[in-house]
Design an enzyme around this catalytic site. Sequence first.
Site, PDB file in Angstrom:
ATOM      1  N   LYS A  12      61.418 114.317  63.605  1.00  0.00           N
ATOM      2  CA  LYS A  12      61.807 113.432  64.715  1.00  0.00           C
ATOM      3  C   LYS A  12      60.773 113.496  65.836  1.00  0.00           C
ATOM      4  O   LYS A  12      60.386 112.478  66.409  1.00  0.00           O
ATOM      5  CB  LYS A  12      63.190 113.859  65.265  1.00  0.00           C
ATOM      6  CG  LYS A  12      64.315 113.608  64.266  1.00  0.00           C
ATOM      7  CD  LYS A  12      65.584 114.393  64.596  1.00  0.00           C
ATOM      8  CE  LYS A  12      66.475 114.436  63.357  1.00  0.00           C
ATOM      9  NZ  LYS A  12      67.574 115.414  63.457  1.00  0.00           N
TER      10      LYS A  12
ATOM     11  N   THR B 195      64.147 119.229  60.311  1.00  0.00           N
ATOM     12  CA  THR B 195      64.143 117.763  60.428  1.00  0.00           C
ATOM     13  C   THR B 195      63.805 117.368  61.868  1.00  0.00           C
ATOM     14  O   THR B 195      63.288 116.282  62.103  1.00  0.00           O
ATOM     15  CB  THR B 195      65.498 117.154  60.021  1.00  0.00           C
ATOM     16  OG1 THR B 195      66.538 117.930  60.615  1.00  0.00           O
ATOM     17  CG2 THR B 195      65.668 117.138  58.515  1.00  0.00           C
TER      18      THR B 195
ATOM     19  N   HIS C 177      70.132 124.507  50.905  1.00  0.00           N
ATOM     20  CA  HIS C 177      69.533 124.325  52.228  1.00  0.00           C
ATOM     21  C   HIS C 177      69.026 125.605  52.868  1.00  0.00           C
ATOM     22  O   HIS C 177      68.568 125.579  54.013  1.00  0.00           O
ATOM     23  CB  HIS C 177      70.540 123.707  53.208  1.00  0.00           C
ATOM     24  CG  HIS C 177      70.918 122.309  52.877  1.00  0.00           C
ATOM     25  ND1 HIS C 177      70.237 121.219  53.354  1.00  0.00           N
ATOM     26  CD2 HIS C 177      71.907 121.818  52.112  1.00  0.00           C
ATOM     27  CE1 HIS C 177      70.800 120.106  52.901  1.00  0.00           C
ATOM     28  NE2 HIS C 177      71.815 120.444  52.145  1.00  0.00           N
TER      29      HIS C 177
ATOM     30  N   LYS D 100      66.674 123.485  68.871  1.00  0.00           N
ATOM     31  CA  LYS D 100      67.264 123.806  67.575  1.00  0.00           C
ATOM     32  C   LYS D 100      68.231 124.960  67.777  1.00  0.00           C
ATOM     33  O   LYS D 100      68.262 125.563  68.854  1.00  0.00           O
ATOM     34  CB  LYS D 100      66.185 124.192  66.561  1.00  0.00           C
ATOM     35  CG  LYS D 100      65.195 125.263  67.094  1.00  0.00           C
ATOM     36  CD  LYS D 100      64.070 125.548  66.105  1.00  0.00           C
ATOM     37  CE  LYS D 100      62.970 124.531  66.122  1.00  0.00           C
ATOM     38  NZ  LYS D 100      62.780 123.828  64.880  1.00  0.00           N
ATOM     39  N   ARG D 101      69.038 125.269  66.733  1.00  0.00           N
ATOM     40  CA  ARG D 101      69.902 126.430  66.841  1.00  0.00           C
ATOM     41  C   ARG D 101      69.075 127.667  67.202  1.00  0.00           C
ATOM     42  O   ARG D 101      67.907 127.782  66.831  1.00  0.00           O
ATOM     43  CB  ARG D 101      70.644 126.659  65.504  1.00  0.00           C
ATOM     44  CG  ARG D 101      71.724 125.651  65.217  1.00  0.00           C
ATOM     45  CD  ARG D 101      72.801 125.674  66.275  1.00  0.00           C
ATOM     46  NE  ARG D 101      73.571 126.901  66.211  1.00  0.00           N
ATOM     47  CZ  ARG D 101      74.770 126.994  65.634  1.00  0.00           C
ATOM     48  NH1 ARG D 101      75.345 125.941  65.094  1.00  0.00           N
ATOM     49  NH2 ARG D 101      75.419 128.129  65.606  1.00  0.00           N
TER      50      ARG D 101
ATOM     51  N   LYS E 238      63.900 131.423  63.736  1.00  0.00           N
ATOM     52  CA  LYS E 238      63.282 130.244  64.360  1.00  0.00           C
ATOM     53  C   LYS E 238      62.356 130.655  65.524  1.00  0.00           C
ATOM     54  O   LYS E 238      61.581 129.871  66.022  1.00  0.00           O
ATOM     55  CB  LYS E 238      64.355 129.270  64.842  1.00  0.00           C
ATOM     56  CG  LYS E 238      65.159 128.660  63.676  1.00  0.00           C
ATOM     57  CD  LYS E 238      66.240 127.724  64.177  1.00  0.00           C
ATOM     58  CE  LYS E 238      67.165 127.229  63.086  1.00  0.00           C
ATOM     59  NZ  LYS E 238      66.591 126.127  62.288  1.00  0.00           N
TER      60      LYS E 238
HETATM   61  C1  26V Z   1      73.274 129.765  57.631  1.00  0.00           C
HETATM   62  C2  26V Z   1      73.563 130.976  58.204  1.00  0.00           C
HETATM   63  C3  26V Z   1      74.797 131.688  57.823  1.00  0.00           C
HETATM   64  C4  26V Z   1      74.795 133.136  58.087  1.00  0.00           C
HETATM   65  C5  26V Z   1      73.884 133.684  59.117  1.00  0.00           C
HETATM   66  C6  26V Z   1      72.927 132.794  59.739  1.00  0.00           C
HETATM   67  C7  26V Z   1      72.680 131.506  59.107  1.00  0.00           C
HETATM   68  C8  26V Z   1      71.562 130.788  59.440  1.00  0.00           C
HETATM   69  C9  26V Z   1      71.304 129.578  58.885  1.00  0.00           C
HETATM   70  C10 26V Z   1      72.157 129.066  57.966  1.00  0.00           C
HETATM   71  C11 26V Z   1      71.748 127.750  57.396  1.00  0.00           C
HETATM   72  C12 26V Z   1      72.829 126.935  56.866  1.00  0.00           C
HETATM   73  C13 26V Z   1      72.300 125.776  56.119  1.00  0.00           C
HETATM   74  C14 26V Z   1      71.437 124.894  56.962  1.00  0.00           C
HETATM   75  O1  26V Z   1      71.853 124.322  57.932  1.00  0.00           O
HETATM   76  N1  26V Z   1      70.206 124.730  56.536  1.00  0.00           N
HETATM   77  C15 26V Z   1      69.272 123.825  57.174  1.00  0.00           C
HETATM   78  O2  26V Z   1      69.303 122.617  56.449  1.00  0.00           O
HETATM   79  C16 26V Z   1      68.446 121.643  56.985  1.00  0.00           C
HETATM   80  C17 26V Z   1      68.652 120.376  56.201  1.00  0.00           C
HETATM   81  O3  26V Z   1      68.236 120.552  54.897  1.00  0.00           O
HETATM   82  C18 26V Z   1      67.016 122.142  56.950  1.00  0.00           C
HETATM   83  O4  26V Z   1      66.194 121.161  57.528  1.00  0.00           O
HETATM   84  C19 26V Z   1      66.884 123.461  57.687  1.00  0.00           C
HETATM   85  O5  26V Z   1      65.591 123.975  57.544  1.00  0.00           O
HETATM   86  C20 26V Z   1      67.898 124.446  57.156  1.00  0.00           C
HETATM   87  O6  26V Z   1      67.912 125.641  57.929  1.00  0.00           O
END
Ligand code: 26V
Length: 855
Positions: A672, A668, A369, A560-561, A566
Amino acid sequence: MSEKSFQGNFPAPGQSTDELAEIKGAILAKLRLAIGKDVGMATRHDWYKAAALALRDRIVHHWLTAEKQSYDAGAKRVYYLSLEFLIGRLFTDALNNMGLLPVFEAALGDLGVDLADLRKCEPDAALGNGGLGRLAACFMESMATLAIPAIGYGIRYDFGLFRQIIAEGWQQEYPDEWLSFGNPWELQRPEVVYHVHFGGSVERVEANGRDRTIWHPAETVQAVAYDTPIVGWRGQHVNALRLWSARSPDPLKLDVFNSGDYLGASAEEARAESICKFLYPNDESPAGRELRLRQEYFFVSASLQDLIQRHLTSDGQLRGLASKAAVQLNDTHPSLAVAELMRILVDLHNFRWDEAWKITVATLSYTNHTLLPEALETWPVELFERLLPRHLEIIYRINVAHLALADARCPGDIDFRASVSLIDEKSGRRVRMGQLAFVGSHRINGVSAMHSDLMKETVFHDLNHLYPGRITNKTNGITFRRWLMLANPKLTGLLREVCGDAVLDDPTQLKHLEARASDNAFQQKFRAVKYHNKIALARLIGERLNIHVDPAALFDVQIKRIHEYKRQLLNILETIALYQSIKDDPQRDWVPRVKIFAGKAAASYRYAKLIIKLINDVAEIVNNDPAIGGRLKVAFLADYNVSLAEVIIPAADLSEQISTAGMEASGTGNMKLALNGALTIGTLDGANIEIRDHVGPENIAIFGMEAMDVVVRRKQGLDATDVIRRSPKLSRAINAIGSGEFSPDDPGRFASIVHALCYLDHYMVSADFDAYYAAQRGIDARWQVVPAWTRASILNVARMSWFSSDRAIREYARDIWNVPVRGDFAATVGSAWHAARSDSLNRLADSPAIAGSLP
Ligand code: 26V
């Protein structure tokens, strides 16, 4: 409660008087017997629980039937392993899917209770950070809809993602006590308990001429199952979401207890229970966080024990596991499944290594992801050795065979070998969870076409070379039941008028909208729906923030986060530049805009929290400046969650999907918002690219650098001073921030932001600014031509059907899991099924505002 209301009025159309009476009786019985209250004493919350329990009973009947059918048929089952499920509220979702919304509404109405009110009693289940967790929730609903026998496995966190409060513009975090009023959806399964072990040592013994390995763990924790039924559309199939809670097998340590050391006796219990205490946020790399690794192993071990026991009960042996079980790893968090399944097969069931490996790889598959380097999970070997000594051995042995393959493929290529190895030797010795999941899976998928391509070109380039054909793309999807039908009942009503009721079962029917996209009468109705939704959001903004916004303004939404990639910062910079332009030329016919933001920053992510403060500081100045005549408003809505999204999304005109190209795996929220008729302003990133392909390039505003441009520019160096010098608007906006125009109480507050924009523009905010500003003015121009804007908005809705999570799950079922799915509903279920339901949905939508999560 008067005698009269018990007798009720007329049943809702399509519902029999018998059913109405039965539901009323069931709710009253629950109130008395499960809640222990009578009608006179019952609070709103008691009524909610009673209704939820009455509904759950009806779901459970279908659940048991579905369970028996798939068991009798010996059907292959999908096991979806995910540390996150961002479910939101279940009450109206389950009612809607069961087709019971009208009768429950009528029954409750007769009892003097408003269903729309009860809905707000349910806290959001926020067992996820963002996209990954919400995807898991949409997928659970689609698997049930498509009648795929499936179990979702995760952790029953005592506290979900923190609640966000904004105090003087700053984010503050508070615990999310989502279980404090109980949870009517879950069924505890006290008999489903597994032991999960940690630490200790490994012993090699010889038995019957074979080497065997015995793990002598030092610590044991119990995993107890809690099941939540997930009902699919039209209520035909129900699957379980099975969440594990941790407890100590010996809670009071009797010997210690007898010695009178009560505190010491409960210490072990506390240590065990800490495993399911809270959800880890997406912040800095998880390295070193021992508790997180314990969570990962805890839920992997319990889930694999559970599915293996189920398999053994029906098949008696494990040789054919892969033909009966497909285990999907949602990101690397459950990667330990590779080593754990090998341990179970080799150590506990005496399989030969090679045969066990074939079974493991054929059973597992892995979804990636994110490609962000800081998000790729690795664990120090030393920690692994201490916590999971046998698993580390297994990983080493997998690595030996794997590296032999690498050497055979690229003899003498040390770099290749180092890049595919399961152990990273560069930054201290670390186990790489992505490599482990890749090597142990028969399919690895990305979540959008671009992301899957980038996986092959970057992070997994060498592994793809070694195992060609394993990487596949499965573009994300969203469930239309929650994100269209429930969130936007007015639009759903209109779609049913134009496309027929078949659209409820088959989203491709949305294509019939196209013929009406330019039809003036239809456009008016379509705009009336959007306006209605915008009034609801305007009311919410008024109530929560005391900001007055005009529902006729353009609602520009970024939800979003909060993360640098982003680029909420790009959005707020454009807001500042627009504010300055309006002040410069107040007589111009500026398009009135409301900039709506919502999102949480990880608690330890200081820079993201500073961006929230900047948005709120800008809001304070802009919203109170009479010089711009209310034509620009900024609203940051606190505590973004699924329920808030359900209010914002149907009211959006413009969807901000402006990540640095190459960094958003899919998105996603973009789907929406487009499905609800918002036009996208976005970069060529993630699923935006596929959205453009579907809605047509003329119905989306694409701007900015592309992924390759970003790579090239980063190589050239990140100094943005030149870009800024050449852009008067950007330099003026940055100057305003830097000089304290928005923070007169602390002029230096945003110095770090100014510095990053000028010198370390890693996320290309400065580099993309002019293109973004121009694209926004293009949006203004389009907004002013009302029929053309409405047409583009209608065409967005008409062309988004492919982004249904049913489509995504069909692809997983066909290409990865090899399980059959149920065909179209129109053929299997009567089409009159939902004749009465849209009225109920509309009434729900009219209910004032959402209530915040419970304290
Ligand atoms: C992880 C981390 C961990 C360390 C520092 C910052 C950071 C930023 C983002 C993440 C992402 C974790 C995985 C995640 O949630 N990915 C999301 O997955 C969605 C479903 O597939 C996708 O639509 C998003 O684009 C993707 O960011």
